[in-house]
Write an enzyme that holds these catalytic residues in place. Structure first.
Site, PDB file in Angstrom:
ATOM      1  N   ASP A   6      -8.668  -5.542  -6.132  1.00 14.61           N
ATOM      2  CA  ASP A   6      -8.294  -4.482  -5.195  1.00 14.61           C
ATOM      3  C   ASP A   6      -9.289  -3.322  -5.329  1.00 14.61           C
ATOM      4  O   ASP A   6      -9.412  -2.736  -6.400  1.00 14.61           O
ATOM      5  CB  ASP A   6      -6.872  -3.999  -5.513  1.00 14.61           C
ATOM      6  CG  ASP A   6      -6.289  -3.099  -4.436  1.00 14.61           C
ATOM      7  OD1 ASP A   6      -7.049  -2.305  -3.857  1.00 14.61           O
ATOM      8  OD2 ASP A   6      -5.078  -3.190  -4.181  1.00 14.61           O
ATOM      9  N   HIS A  43      -6.923  -5.930  -1.640  1.00  8.49           N
ATOM     10  CA  HIS A  43      -5.792  -5.037  -1.398  1.00  8.49           C
ATOM     11  C   HIS A  43      -4.811  -5.584  -0.357  1.00  8.49           C
ATOM     12  O   HIS A  43      -3.602  -5.439  -0.491  1.00  8.49           O
ATOM     13  CB  HIS A  43      -6.350  -3.696  -0.920  1.00  8.49           C
ATOM     14  CG  HIS A  43      -5.316  -2.639  -0.690  1.00  8.49           C
ATOM     15  ND1 HIS A  43      -4.592  -2.089  -1.717  1.00  8.49           N
ATOM     16  CD2 HIS A  43      -4.895  -2.026   0.444  1.00  8.49           C
ATOM     17  CE1 HIS A  43      -3.763  -1.170  -1.215  1.00  8.49           C
ATOM     18  NE2 HIS A  43      -3.924  -1.125   0.083  1.00  8.49           N
ATOM     19  N   SER A  59       0.824  -1.216   0.000  1.00  9.61           N
ATOM     20  CA  SER A  59       0.000   0.000   0.000  1.00  9.61           C
ATOM     21  C   SER A  59       0.861   1.269   0.000  1.00  9.61           C
ATOM     22  O   SER A  59       1.791   1.371  -0.791  1.00  9.61           O
ATOM     23  CB  SER A  59      -0.956  -0.059   1.192  1.00  9.61           C
ATOM     24  OG  SER A  59      -2.047   0.775   0.990  1.00  9.61           O
TER      25      SER A  59
END
Ligand SMILES: *[C@@H]1O[C@H](CO)[C@@H](O)[C@H](O)[C@H]1NC(C)=O
Length: 447
Positions: free
Chosen positions: A345, A380, A257
């Protein structure tokens, strides 16, 4: 316990036996689970329960039928329903969810890595689907899932403003007593100090530094804001590279991330750092969270909500692709890069970003450094293997009074597969590029 075996004797049947191998193991390693001494063709339910810090309870269950010998082997037989179905040797771990009575955040994150997860696995008569804590199991076994391998050293780092924890592999771990190749471990914009991945990397032979770059009590600056620049990461690399047990020429970054965005930026902007870069999720933005918040606020109309009102952020980042000023110049990368993307995601358009990164690297002539993998049905939060899947969770945003709930995406079974496969690929990539004997062989093989 005595009463139970008396009852079993009176009915002239042996109590079933649950065997788990290994009963104590690292969380990234699978176990085998077998239930024996059941009647043949007997429906049973396997139930797993994990008590976490703060008295929170996570659980999963699955329905099986014993074979003609009265045995259930979880890695060979199919679950017919419950928290997962099909042949899934680690389903009782990755399909865990918080107990419905607990108001806990559905993101599973290990806080205290020195303490193993204690998982109690029980077998119940018949196919049952709830109230497990009120029922009496036929048998139970406790399994220890460890984050620290025997001999791994954990060193608190508060040096030169740098905040983190360094994990050193056991001295006799492959590939030898050190100095070890090293990994800098960066998590996302939730901030804080999370050590579980670094601890596992150390168990796999890498000196690993879990680094704080925002939102921690020992770290200056307001919560929820990144206010460090490349010099902070330079200082971090100095600490790592000056450590007597670290080989200064073999340092990588593993990230996720916002951490991945920082990793890309640092690697392109600080040329003295000779790193190999790998890790889930990349957003080609500059690493300023201020810029992220700016984009976020300007694009709020692009936030979508799912059926539960959880925010989907994926679409707000798309304009970034059109604006070179907002992107990390990945054409400048001089080290191998592994991109791991989840095709579902919901937080970032990682597939579009991965394609954009490929194009930029191709134009700059360094695309040979890029390895890109993606996984269907994967969200994600690609964590180490068997970590329970969180489709959504809370996230604090500095400009908003209330935490928002973000949808991360992913379908549990496919997401679990992706975690297992990507972890294997990440470790292989690190070994291939950081362990010299292997890379020598590779170079020779190419000639
Ligand atoms: C979580 O649920 C379990 C099972 O009902 C209960 O024993 C425990 O007290 C709960 N914990 C919290 C913090 O609510």
């Amino acid at each position: 316990c005595a009463t139970e075996s008396m009852e079993a004797m009176q009915k002239n049947t042996a109590a079933p036996l649950i065997e788990v191998d290994p009963k104590r193991g690292l969380v990234d390693k699978p176990f085998e689970l077998k239930v024996s001494f059941l009647p043949p063709n007997k429906p049973i339910t396997l139930y797993s329960q994990l008590e976490r810090e703060k008295n929170e309870c996570w659980e999963a269950y699955a329905h099986y039928v014993s074979d003609s010998e009265g045995t259930v082997r979880v890695n060979q037989q199919e679950s017919q329903g419950g928290s997962y179905s099909g042949r899934e040797s680690m389903g009782l771990i990755w399909s865990m969810k918080p107990h419905p009575g607990n108001k806990t955040d559905p993101r599973f994150r290990k806080d205290e890595v020195t303490v193993p997860d204690l998982v109690d696995i029980s077998v119940f008569d018949g196919h049952v689907s709830g109230d497990f804590l009120q029922k009496k199991p036929l048998a139970s076994v406790r399994v220890e899932r460890c984050y620290m391998a025997p001999g791994v050293k954990r060193v608190k780092i508060r040096q030169n403003g740098v905040v983190g924890t360094l994990f050193l592999p056991p001295v006799f771990a492959a590939p030898g007593p050190g100095p070890f190749p090293a990994v800098l471990d960066l998590w996302g914009a939730g901030g804080g100090l999370y050590e579980y991945r670094a601890a596992l990397l150390a168990a796999n032979g890498f000196a690993s530094l879990a680094l704080v770059y925002m939102s921690h009590k020992d770290f200056p600056g307001p919560k929820g804001v990144v206010n460090v620049g490349p010099d902070y990461f330079e200082k971090t690399f100095q600490i790592l590279q000056c450590h007597p047990q670290v080989d200064a020429d073999r340092v990588a970054i593993v990230s996720l991330s916002t951490g991945a965005m920082i990793a890309l930026f640092v690697t392109t902007e600080v040329p003295s750092i000779n790193v190999i870069l790998t890790g889930p999720y990349i957003q080609p933005l500059s690493p300023s969270i201020v810029l992220i918040i700016f984009i976020l606020n300007r694009q709020t109309e692009k936030i979508r909500l799912d059926e539960n009102g959880h925010m989907i952020w994926k679409y707000i980042w798309l304009p970034v692709l059109e604006d070179p000023a907002q992107k990390v110049a990945v054409g400048k990368l001089q080290c191998p890069l592994l991109l791991v993307s989840g095709e579902d995601d919901c937080c970032f358009p990682v597939m579009e970003f991965a394609e954009d990164i490929r194009k930029m690297m191709e134009a700059a002539g360094n695309v040979h450094l890029l390895t890109s993998v993606s996984y269907p049905g994967t969200g994600h939060l690609i964590e180490p293997p068997y970590c329970p899947h969180s489709p959504f969770s809370k996230m604090a945003i500095p400009t908003r009074k209330k935490a928002v709930v973000l949808r991360w995406g992913g379908e549990p079974q496919l997401h679990a597969r992706a975690q297992e496969d990507s972890w294997r690929k990440i470790l292989e990539f690190l070994r291939q590029h950081l362990i010299p004997d292997q890379s020598v062989t590779l170079k020779k093989a190419k000639l």
